[in-house]
Scaffold this motif. Structure first.
Motif, PDB file in Angstrom:
ATOM      1  N   ASP A 131     -93.518  22.016  41.023  1.00  0.00           N
ATOM      2  CA  ASP A 131     -94.696  23.245  40.844  1.00  0.00           C
ATOM      3  C   ASP A 131     -95.562  23.349  42.253  1.00  0.00           C
ATOM      4  N   GLU A 132     -95.935  21.993  42.685  1.00  0.00           N
ATOM      5  CA  GLU A 132     -96.929  22.072  43.607  1.00  0.00           C
ATOM      6  C   GLU A 132     -96.228  21.997  45.191  1.00  0.00           C
ATOM      7  N   TYR A 133     -95.054  22.291  45.182  1.00  0.00           N
ATOM      8  CA  TYR A 133     -94.549  22.548  46.533  1.00  0.00           C
ATOM      9  C   TYR A 133     -94.191  23.992  47.012  1.00  0.00           C
ATOM     10  N   GLU A 134     -93.993  24.142  47.983  1.00  0.00           N
ATOM     11  CA  GLU A 134     -93.674  25.259  48.564  1.00  0.00           C
ATOM     12  C   GLU A 134     -92.210  25.099  49.722  1.00  0.00           C
ATOM     13  N   ILE A 135     -91.568  25.995  49.979  1.00  0.00           N
ATOM     14  CA  ILE A 135     -90.371  25.754  50.700  1.00  0.00           C
ATOM     15  C   ILE A 135     -90.371  26.564  51.970  1.00  0.00           C
ATOM     16  N   SER A 168     -84.345  19.201  42.580  1.00  0.00           N
ATOM     17  CA  SER A 168     -84.864  18.222  41.948  1.00  0.00           C
ATOM     18  C   SER A 168     -84.943  16.767  42.373  1.00  0.00           C
ATOM     19  N   ARG A 169     -84.459  16.637  43.482  1.00  0.00           N
ATOM     20  CA  ARG A 169     -84.571  15.455  44.201  1.00  0.00           C
ATOM     21  C   ARG A 169     -85.910  15.137  44.968  1.00  0.00           C
ATOM     22  N   VAL A 170     -86.477  16.390  45.318  1.00  0.00           N
ATOM     23  CA  VAL A 170     -87.737  16.400  45.982  1.00  0.00           C
ATOM     24  C   VAL A 170     -88.899  15.558  45.510  1.00  0.00           C
ATOM     25  N   GLU A 171     -89.398  14.424  46.039  1.00  0.00           N
ATOM     26  CA  GLU A 171     -90.378  13.727  45.498  1.00  0.00           C
ATOM     27  C   GLU A 171     -91.693  13.857  46.337  1.00  0.00           C
ATOM     28  N   LYS A 172     -91.453  14.113  47.310  1.00  0.00           N
ATOM     29  CA  LYS A 172     -92.634  14.043  48.266  1.00  0.00           C
ATOM     30  C   LYS A 172     -92.510  14.981  49.411  1.00  0.00           C
ATOM     31  N   GLU A 173     -93.498  15.370  49.954  1.00  0.00           N
ATOM     32  CA  GLU A 173     -93.581  16.218  51.279  1.00  0.00           C
ATOM     33  C   GLU A 173     -92.450  15.794  52.202  1.00  0.00           C
ATOM     34  N   GLY A 174     -91.778  16.817  52.992  1.00  0.00           N
ATOM     35  CA  GLY A 174     -90.968  16.298  54.060  1.00  0.00           C
ATOM     36  C   GLY A 174     -89.802  17.346  54.338  1.00  0.00           C
ATOM     37  N   LYS A 199     -81.348  22.684  55.630  1.00  0.00           N
ATOM     38  CA  LYS A 199     -82.414  21.818  55.960  1.00  0.00           C
ATOM     39  C   LYS A 199     -83.695  22.579  55.722  1.00  0.00           C
ATOM     40  N   LEU A 200     -84.480  22.064  54.678  1.00  0.00           N
ATOM     41  CA  LEU A 200     -85.494  22.654  54.023  1.00  0.00           C
ATOM     42  C   LEU A 200     -86.807  21.921  54.050  1.00  0.00           C
ATOM     43  N   GLU A 201     -87.881  22.189  54.601  1.00  0.00           N
ATOM     44  CA  GLU A 201     -89.345  21.616  54.397  1.00  0.00           C
ATOM     45  C   GLU A 201     -89.942  21.826  53.253  1.00  0.00           C
ATOM     46  N   PHE A 202     -90.279  20.792  52.572  1.00  0.00           N
ATOM     47  CA  PHE A 202     -91.159  21.054  51.525  1.00  0.00           C
ATOM     48  C   PHE A 202     -92.727  20.501  51.781  1.00  0.00           C
ATOM     49  N   LYS A 203     -93.584  21.405  51.486  1.00  0.00           N
ATOM     50  CA  LYS A 203     -94.976  21.169  51.656  1.00  0.00           C
ATOM     51  C   LYS A 203     -95.887  21.369  50.302  1.00  0.00           C
ATOM     52  N   LYS A 204     -96.770  20.539  50.041  1.00  0.00           N
ATOM     53  CA  LYS A 204     -97.623  20.683  48.807  1.00  0.00           C
ATOM     54  C   LYS A 204     -98.525  21.993  49.105  1.00  0.00           C
TER      55      LYS A 204
END
Length: 204
Positions: A131-135, A168-174, A199-204
């Motif tokens: 929930d706290e991440y955006e793609i 589901s494997r996303v645990e931290k930004e990157g 290749k996706l970037e995940f940010k809080k």
């Protein structure tokens, strides 16, 4: 006329030439014939006949020059299933004869026509995103090439979520490289996907 003393009978010509040949037997292939076209979306895959050779008899020169014998034409017009029927052979004519003048079994294999279709601009659905991440990027469009029966392809419309990425494997930004899963109907085969990894970037 025989009472006439002066009657004279002549035959012209006095001799004729006759060609006499040895009579032999030989086996020649049977050529199956069809007429018409299958129903739309279907094709004639294969046509077979049993027996595929028959024995003919006649003068040696004719038997040696007889390379095939055709069947009567069987109609496959608008057929959407395979056909099998007894059919007679064409008349050889002349001095050639069939040793056994019996019908043969002709089978026409009618199968669905398969084609490929390219579908562009298919939105990718992301699921199990914390929930706290955006793609970044927020929206991704891919293209896919699928193979299937012509009639199915013509009626198919892409449904939502046919291409998915599990986050589901996303645990931290990157930046993550995640696989793309396809869920096209089982009657279709995916022959090409413009990208199987994103290749996706995940940010809080």
């Amino acid at each position: 006329a025989l009472l006439l003393d002066t009657l004279e009978v002549r035959v012209v010509p006095q001799e004729v030439e006759l060609k006499v040949e040895e009579q032999i037997s030989g086996f020649v292939p049977v050529l199956p014939l069809t007429k018409g076209n299958p129903a739309y979306g279907y094709e004639l895959k294969k046509i077979t006949v049993s027996p595929d050779f028959v024995e003919v008899t006649g003068p040696r020169s004719m038997v040696e020059n007889c390379h095939r014998i055709q069947t009567k034409a069987v109609s496959i017009k608008n057929a959407d299933t395979s056909l099998s029927s007894k059919v007679n052979l064409e008349n050889l004519g002349g001095l050639l004869k069939l040793k056994e003048n019996v019908p043969v079994q002709l089978t026409a294999e009618i199968v669905p026509l398969y084609q490929v279709k390219k579908i562009d601009a298919i939105p990718v659905e992301f699921f199990n995103v914390p929930d706290e991440y955006e793609i970044i990027p927020k929206a991704v469009l891919l293209s896919a090439t699928i193979k299937g029966r012509l009639l199915d392809l013509e009626n198919y419309k892409v449904s939502k979520g046919v291409l998915k990425v599990d986050c589901s494997r996303v645990e931290k930004e990157g930046i993550y490289e995640l696989p793309v899963f396809s869920s096209f109907p089982q009657e279709f085969e995916v022959t090409d996907l413009s990208s199987s990894l994103l290749k996706l970037e995940f940010k809080k």
